[in-house]
Design a protein around this motif. Structure first.
Motif: not given
Length: 65
Positions: A32-35, A38
């Motif tokens: 989830t999210g912009h990491r 990923q």
């Protein structure tokens, strides 16, 4: 796990479920999210799902005995 100096004979079949669930939860959180990590989180999901399937298979076989 087989190199640990403890006897896991009756517990070995049930160890896959908590480790698989923890791995899947952490991998989903990583997706989830912009990491930056990923792609590694997606690999974590891909490895955790077979572990959960194997754990369910082993548990059903032990219970069915």
């Amino acid at each position: 796990m087989p190199l640990l100096p403890i006897d896991l004979a009756g517990l070995r079949h049930y160890l896959t479920l908590p480790f698989g669930l923890a791995g899947l939860a952490l991998a989903i959180i990583g997706c989830t999210g912009h990491r930056r990590g990923q792609p590694m989180a997606v690999v974590g999901v891909m490895l955790s799902v077979p572990v959960l399937i194997l754990g369910a298979y082993l548990t059903v076989n032990i219970i069915a005995r």
